[in-house]
Motif scaffolding. Sequence first.
Motif, PDB file in Angstrom:
ATOM      1  N   THR A   1       4.023  -3.293  -7.181  1.00 27.85           N
ATOM      2  CA  THR A   1       3.643  -2.455  -7.175  1.00 27.85           C
ATOM      3  C   THR A   1       2.496  -1.606  -6.132  1.00 27.85           C
ATOM      4  OG1 THR A   1       2.604  -3.991  -8.945  1.00 27.85           O
ATOM      5  CG2 THR A   1       1.067  -2.996  -8.171  1.00 27.85           C
ATOM      6  N   VAL A   2       1.984  -0.307  -6.065  1.00 28.10           N
ATOM      7  CA  VAL A   2       1.638   0.205  -5.078  1.00 28.10           C
ATOM      8  C   VAL A   2       0.909   0.848  -5.110  1.00 28.10           C
ATOM      9  CG1 VAL A   2       2.360   2.079  -3.885  1.00 28.10           C
ATOM     10  CG2 VAL A   2       4.706   0.931  -4.235  1.00 28.10           C
ATOM     11  N   SER A   3      -0.532   0.426  -4.578  1.00 27.56           N
ATOM     12  CA  SER A   3      -1.655   0.952  -4.005  1.00 27.56           C
ATOM     13  C   SER A   3      -1.948   2.078  -3.798  1.00 27.56           C
ATOM     14  CB  SER A   3      -2.557  -0.422  -3.907  1.00 27.56           C
ATOM     15  OG  SER A   3      -2.188  -0.385  -2.859  1.00 27.56           O
ATOM     16  N   SER A   4      -2.732   3.209  -4.338  1.00 27.41           N
ATOM     17  CA  SER A   4      -3.051   4.065  -3.978  1.00 27.41           C
ATOM     18  C   SER A   4      -4.613   4.008  -3.141  1.00 27.41           C
ATOM     19  CB  SER A   4      -3.053   5.267  -4.831  1.00 27.41           C
ATOM     20  OG  SER A   4      -4.093   4.713  -5.721  1.00 27.41           O
TER      21      SER A   4
ATOM     22  N   LYS B   1       5.027   4.932  -3.285  1.00 28.23           N
ATOM     23  CA  LYS B   1       4.058   5.845  -4.079  1.00 28.23           C
ATOM     24  C   LYS B   1       3.244   5.033  -4.834  1.00 28.23           C
ATOM     25  CE  LYS B   1       6.410  10.465  -2.307  1.00 28.23           C
ATOM     26  NZ  LYS B   1       7.162  11.190  -2.981  1.00 28.23           N
ATOM     27  N   ALA B   2       2.085   5.600  -5.598  1.00 36.67           N
ATOM     28  CA  ALA B   2       1.892   4.423  -6.391  1.00 36.67           C
ATOM     29  C   ALA B   2       2.809   4.786  -7.534  1.00 36.67           C
ATOM     30  CB  ALA B   2      -0.023   5.110  -7.484  1.00 36.67           C
ATOM     31  N   GLU B   3       3.955   6.236  -8.406  1.00 39.32           N
ATOM     32  CA  GLU B   3       4.252   5.986  -8.931  1.00 39.32           C
ATOM     33  C   GLU B   3       5.514   5.437  -8.822  1.00 39.32           C
ATOM     34  OE1 GLU B   3       2.779   8.875  -7.514  1.00 39.32           O
ATOM     35  OE2 GLU B   3       3.863  10.097  -6.588  1.00 39.32           O
ATOM     36  N   ASP B   4       5.982   4.657  -7.579  1.00 41.15           N
ATOM     37  CA  ASP B   4       6.739   3.714  -8.022  1.00 41.15           C
ATOM     38  C   ASP B   4       6.769   2.653  -8.372  1.00 41.15           C
ATOM     39  OD1 ASP B   4       7.429   5.830  -4.670  1.00 41.15           O
ATOM     40  OD2 ASP B   4       9.275   5.737  -6.172  1.00 41.15           O
ATOM     41  N   THR B   5       5.543   2.579  -8.997  1.00 42.61           N
ATOM     42  CA  THR B   5       5.020   1.135  -9.639  1.00 42.61           C
ATOM     43  C   THR B   5       6.117   1.021 -10.468  1.00 42.61           C
ATOM     44  OG1 THR B   5       3.057   0.773  -8.767  1.00 42.61           O
ATOM     45  CG2 THR B   5       3.145   0.111 -10.560  1.00 42.61           C
TER      46      THR B   5
ATOM     47  N   GLN C   1       1.396  -1.786   0.400  1.00 43.42           N
ATOM     48  CA  GLN C   1      -0.105   0.212   0.028  1.00 43.42           C
ATOM     49  C   GLN C   1       1.140   1.803   0.229  1.00 43.42           C
ATOM     50  OE1 GLN C   1      -2.488  -0.484   3.200  1.00 43.42           O
ATOM     51  NE2 GLN C   1      -4.080  -1.530   1.798  1.00 43.42           N
ATOM     52  N   ALA C   2       0.369   1.906  -0.305  1.00 45.59           N
ATOM     53  CA  ALA C   2       1.473   3.476  -0.759  1.00 45.59           C
ATOM     54  C   ALA C   2       1.476   4.139   1.220  1.00 45.59           C
ATOM     55  CB  ALA C   2       0.464   4.880  -1.097  1.00 45.59           C
TER      56      ALA C   2
ATOM     57  N   ARG D   1      14.462   8.364   0.988  1.00 47.05           N
ATOM     58  CA  ARG D   1      12.740   7.633   0.657  1.00 47.05           C
ATOM     59  C   ARG D   1      13.661   6.226   0.346  1.00 47.05           C
ATOM     60  NH1 ARG D   1       8.548   7.024  -2.638  1.00 47.05           N
ATOM     61  NH2 ARG D   1       9.796   7.832  -4.610  1.00 47.05           N
ATOM     62  N   PHE D   2      14.351   5.673  -1.033  1.00 44.61           N
ATOM     63  CA  PHE D   2      15.046   4.511  -1.019  1.00 44.61           C
ATOM     64  C   PHE D   2      16.366   4.726  -0.568  1.00 44.61           C
ATOM     65  CE2 PHE D   2      12.560   3.410  -4.975  1.00 44.61           C
ATOM     66  CZ  PHE D   2      11.786   3.645  -4.561  1.00 44.61           C
ATOM     67  N   THR D   3      16.852   3.330  -0.269  1.00 41.04           N
ATOM     68  CA  THR D   3      18.255   3.431   0.364  1.00 41.04           C
ATOM     69  C   THR D   3      19.306   2.012   0.059  1.00 41.04           C
ATOM     70  OG1 THR D   3      17.998   4.460   2.790  1.00 41.04           O
ATOM     71  CG2 THR D   3      20.307   3.316   2.090  1.00 41.04           C
ATOM     72  N   ILE D   4      20.149   2.784  -0.740  1.00 39.15           N
ATOM     73  CA  ILE D   4      20.657   1.119  -1.351  1.00 39.15           C
ATOM     74  C   ILE D   4      21.792   0.831  -0.394  1.00 39.15           C
ATOM     75  CG2 ILE D   4      22.251   2.832  -2.538  1.00 39.15           C
ATOM     76  CD1 ILE D   4      22.631   0.443  -5.007  1.00 39.15           C
TER      77      ILE D   4
END
Length: 116
Positions: A113-116, A86-90, A13-14, A66-69
């Motif tokens: 898949t990120v659901s909003s 976020k949804a746009e990370d899908t 989920q978002a 938000r992201f860490t490698i």
Amino acid sequence: QVQLVESGGGLVQAGGSLRLSCAASGNTFRIFLLGWYRQAPGKQRERVTTITNGGHTNYADSVKGRFTISRDNAKNTVYLQMTSLKAEDTAVYYCYARTLPGDDYWGQGAQVTVSS
């Protein structure tokens, strides 16, 4: 030759978090750069983040903060910790490795898949 195998994709989920892993095998001693790219439906593949052998990292503006490698050299594994999704990370996320003298290798891809 280098082989890359990803794991950890899925549906979230978002606002949630997810961690991707990528295990490298083969001539891993030639790897000097690891990273993650992603490709959303109908869009070009884009760079998300990279990390050098020395631990220097680079992030796309869209994922900074938000992201860490990270990488575990003993396990020849690179990780992507994703938070505040976020949804746009899908997208399909691809593990990437560059070796000396300049060959590029890709994993098979992991769906996120990120659901909003």
